[in-house]
Design a protein around this motif. Structure first.
Motif, short mmCIF file in Angstrom:
data_model
loop_
_atom_site.label_atom_id
_atom_site.label_comp_id
_atom_site.label_asym_id
_atom_site.label_seq_id
_atom_site.Cartn_x
_atom_site.Cartn_y
_atom_site.Cartn_z
N ASP A 140 5.22 1.77 -10.45
CA ASP A 140 4.32 2.75 -11.07
C ASP A 140 2.88 2.44 -10.66
O ASP A 140 2.43 1.29 -10.80
CB ASP A 140 4.44 2.67 -12.60
N PRO A 141 2.14 3.43 -10.13
CA PRO A 141 0.78 3.17 -9.64
C PRO A 141 -0.13 2.53 -10.67
O PRO A 141 -0.92 1.62 -10.34
CB PRO A 141 0.29 4.56 -9.22
N LEU A 156 -4.20 -7.50 -1.12
CA LEU A 156 -3.50 -6.78 -0.06
C LEU A 156 -2.33 -6.02 -0.66
O LEU A 156 -1.56 -6.59 -1.44
CB LEU A 156 -2.96 -7.75 1.00
N ILE A 157 -2.22 -4.75 -0.32
CA ILE A 157 -1.02 -3.98 -0.61
C ILE A 157 -0.17 -4.02 0.64
O ILE A 157 -0.65 -3.69 1.73
CB ILE A 157 -1.35 -2.51 -0.97
N ARG A 169 -2.67 -2.48 3.38
CA ARG A 169 -4.03 -2.05 3.07
C ARG A 169 -4.78 -3.16 2.32
O ARG A 169 -4.26 -3.73 1.37
CB ARG A 169 -4.03 -0.79 2.19
N LEU A 170 -6.01 -3.43 2.77
CA LEU A 170 -6.89 -4.34 2.06
C LEU A 170 -7.69 -3.53 1.05
O LEU A 170 -8.29 -2.51 1.41
CB LEU A 170 -7.83 -5.04 3.04
N VAL A 171 -7.70 -3.97 -0.21
CA VAL A 171 -8.45 -3.28 -1.26
C VAL A 171 -9.45 -4.27 -1.84
O VAL A 171 -9.07 -5.32 -2.36
CB VAL A 171 -7.52 -2.76 -2.37
N ALA A 178 -6.13 3.24 -5.92
CA ALA A 178 -5.20 4.37 -5.96
C ALA A 178 -5.03 5.03 -4.60
O ALA A 178 -3.91 5.29 -4.15
CB ALA A 178 -5.66 5.39 -7.00
N ASP A 179 -6.14 5.30 -3.93
CA ASP A 179 -6.07 5.95 -2.61
C ASP A 179 -5.39 5.03 -1.59
O ASP A 179 -4.59 5.50 -0.77
CB ASP A 179 -7.47 6.32 -2.11
N ALA A 180 -5.71 3.75 -1.63
CA ALA A 180 -5.11 2.81 -0.69
C ALA A 180 -3.61 2.69 -0.92
O ALA A 180 -2.82 2.63 0.04
CB ALA A 180 -5.77 1.43 -0.81
N LEU A 181 -3.20 2.68 -2.19
CA LEU A 181 -1.78 2.60 -2.51
C LEU A 181 -1.03 3.82 -1.99
O LEU A 181 0.03 3.69 -1.35
CB LEU A 181 -1.59 2.47 -4.02
N ALA A 182 -1.58 5.01 -2.22
CA ALA A 182 -0.92 6.24 -1.77
C ALA A 182 -0.79 6.26 -0.25
O ALA A 182 0.25 6.62 0.30
CB ALA A 182 -1.71 7.45 -2.26
#
Length: 611
Positions: A140-141, A156-157, A169-171, A178-182
């Motif tokens: 779940d986001p 890191l995702i 993706r590095l956040v 949220a944008d990086a996860l999507a």
């Protein structure tokens, strides 16, 4: 020993496997798609089988077609290379069930190490140190965002089924999560068919250290020392070397022992790589190196290990798959000298490293080092596959000797008309931090502008090229006891330039010459009225930079946009490319829809500039 081998791959790695197989007297079978009908690996093999259309999903990723090709040609074994189906446990099981020899680890080992979250848990249970993070089932986001906050930014995702820098993706702050996860999940689903991710702490001074391991069916597991793959761009390795700079004997013993323990934990057979992340802020220390993931295949960068150990890892794979014990015991393996590898891509650093597609009219990699390639002069670089065209590998007595040899080979490379990253690689190899081995995975990100090759050749190279275009005519500009200089207008890759040159050094009056310098190549032609200059988006016309598929449209017709705002996302050659607004304005025309295939140069968006 295996007598016949089908290579379930293409390009450089297929050619690499064929070379060793031929030396061992093994008959080889290649497979190919429509786009690869005349490819080097097809012409190099003893036999070749067509397996489908150009897209990999219709050819190289269809296991049933590959197994059928092996059966039809009488191949005894299948070698998957790297990428494609090399870490697909279902395909490995299908090969074995068909009565063929699988040149790779057991399907159970691939499954155990194939998902990053499960692999990390398995390694933790085996006493191998792992990086802190979240590896659970809850995707779940909102929950993942909470876990990221608990771990502490930056994080890191990572796609649990990811690899090759994709699905990562590095956040750096919560607002970007949220944008990086999507984006990460979308890329992971498209590339691996699995959108599941894990979250892990991002190490601020990270170095990427990996250990080559090998196991056989007689209970033997050895390591062939470490490689340093810290020089990366967007999590994709750029330059690899062995051994790792600054690795002392005690730390090497600890990290290599952990790698062997990791392999033994899954009863590993064949070639594999245990990847570690190290906190390099205080140098390499055994207590600051953690397990990251395992690659259950041969790595792109395996040649640097071959160069420092004198071993042929493909031969080792074939011998182990044939049931033989490992060719060497641990005490028989040692490090000699230093090796360094650069990945040469058909891509344009000046255009955000977009792949460069077309015909290799000139393909002349520099000499003095090993060159592993899957192309020849005249080959077509298509939009369907990874744009790597060669690997250049240098070996020398010291790190600096290997580095200098590699930089020299890249500097001498001449490839045209496709753009390559050779000039960028030369800049990277000559950067003071790389020369001094002050390495971490963020070096290229920090120093990106300094690593960009020049937009045009030096004045001396231009003067020589202009003279070569000259017909050696009159002496305009002559003065007694002074050098003769003429100034003329030319087109450098279509852009008008003014060059001063000596007409007495004129050539045969050629219509065009290639100017090669620092690994880059430009075309200089005679200027003619009406000669076209370069195209840009200054008129608000956003054109597709390459063939691809639109995977997201972020604007609508009539919408107001600001400079830098994302307009749409294009997927090409397994990568996502964002197109953004060049200035503030209004969307006057929108010719893009999600899922649509577009050709290079197609008008996607037209923006009217704000008054």
């Amino acid at each position: 020993m295996i007598q016949s081998l089908l290579i379930a791959n293409r390009g450089e790695i297929a050619c690499r496997i064929i070379r060793t197989a031929r030396r061992l007297g093994i008959r080889t079978v290649a497979v190919y798609s429509d786009a690869d009908a005349d490819a080097l690996h097809v012409r190099s093999a003893d036999e070749a089988v067509h397996i489908g259309p150009s897209p990999a999903r219709d050819s190289y990723l269809v296991g049933e077609k590959i197994i059928a090709a092996a059966k039809a040609t009488g191949a005894e074994a299948i070698h998957p290379g790297y990428g494609f189906l090399s870490e697909n446990a279902e395909f490995a099981r299908g090969v074995i069930d068909a009565g063929l020899v699988w040149v790779g680890p057991d399907p159970a080992s691939i499954t155990a190490m194939g998902l990053k979250d499960a692999a990390k848990q398995l390694m933790s249970d085996a006493g191998v140190p792992v990086t802190p993070g979240y590896m659970g089932e809850n995707q779940d986001p909102a929950f993942l965002a909470q876990e990221a906050a608990k771990i502490g930014y930056p994080v890191l995702i990572k796609a649990v089924a990811g690899g090759g820098g994709k699905g990562m993706r590095l956040v750096e702050k919560a607002g970007d999560f949220a944008d990086a996860l999507a984006s990460c999940q979308r890329e992971a689903s498209a590339s691996f068919g699995n959108a599941h991710v894990l979250i892990e702490k991002y190490i601020l001074s990270p170095r990427h250290i990996e250990v080559q391991i090998f196991g056989d069916r007689h209970g033997n597991v050895v390591h062939l020392f470490e490689r340093d793959c810290s020089l990366q761009r967007r999590h994709q390795k750029v330059i690899e070397e062995a051994p790792a700079p600054g690795m002392d004997a005690r730390t090497r013993a600890a990290v290599c022992r952990a790698a062997v323990d990791a392999a033994k934990a899954v009863d590993y057979v064949g070639a594999g790589t245990i990847e570690f992340i190290a906190d390099g802020s205080e140098g390499l220390r055994a207590d600051r190196i953690w397990f990251m993931e395992m690659n259950t295949r041969l790595q792109v960068e395996h040649p640097v290990t071959e160069e420092i150990t004198g071993q042929d890892l493909v031969e080792w794979q074939l011998r182990v798959a044939s049931g033989e014990p490992l060719p060497k015991r641990q005490e028989e393996l040692s490090i000699t000298g230093w090796a360094m590898e650069a990945r040469l891509y058909a891509e344009d650093p000046a255009r955000g490293f977009l792949p460069s597609i077309g015909t290799l009219d000139t393909f002349e990699p520099g000499g003095g080092c090993r060159i592993d390639t899957g192309v020849q002069q005249g080959a077509e670089i298509s939009p369907f596959y990874d744009p790597m065209i060669a690997k250049l590998i240098a070996h020398g007595p010291t790190r600096d000797a290997a580095r200098s040899a590699l930089a020299g080979a890249l500097d001498d490379s001449a490839i045209w008309p496709l753009k390559t990253n050779a000039g960028f690689l030369v800049k990277a190899l000559e950067h003071p931090d790389f020369v001094a081995a002050r390495l971490d995975t963020g070096l290229i990100g920090r120093e990106g502008d300094a690593l960009m090759p020049p937009a045009r050749p030096g004045e001396e190279a231009l003067a020589d090229a202009a003279a070569a275009l000259s017909r050696g005519g009159g002496l305009a500009g002559f003065r007694l006891n002074a050098p003769v200089r003429m100034t003329g207008s030319f087109l450098l890759d279509g852009e008008e330039v003014t060059i001063a040159y000596d007409p007495r050094e004129g050539g045969e009056g050629a219509e065009e010459v290639l100017v090669a310098e620092g690994g880059q190549v430009w075309r200089l032609t005679r200027w003619r009225a009406g000669g076209a200059g370069g195209a840009d988006a200054s008129d608000g016309a956003i054109l597709s930079p390459m063939p691809g598929r639109i995977i997201a449209v972020a604007v609508a017709a009539g919408e107001k946009v600001i400079k830098g705002q994302k307009l749409l996302t294009l997927e090409a050659m397994k990568m996502e490319h964002s197109l953004v607004a060049p200035f503030d304005g209004t969307i006057a025309e929108l010719n893009a829809s999600e899922g649509a295939q577009v050709s290079e140069g197609a008008l996607l968006v037209k923006i009217e500039k704000a008054e």
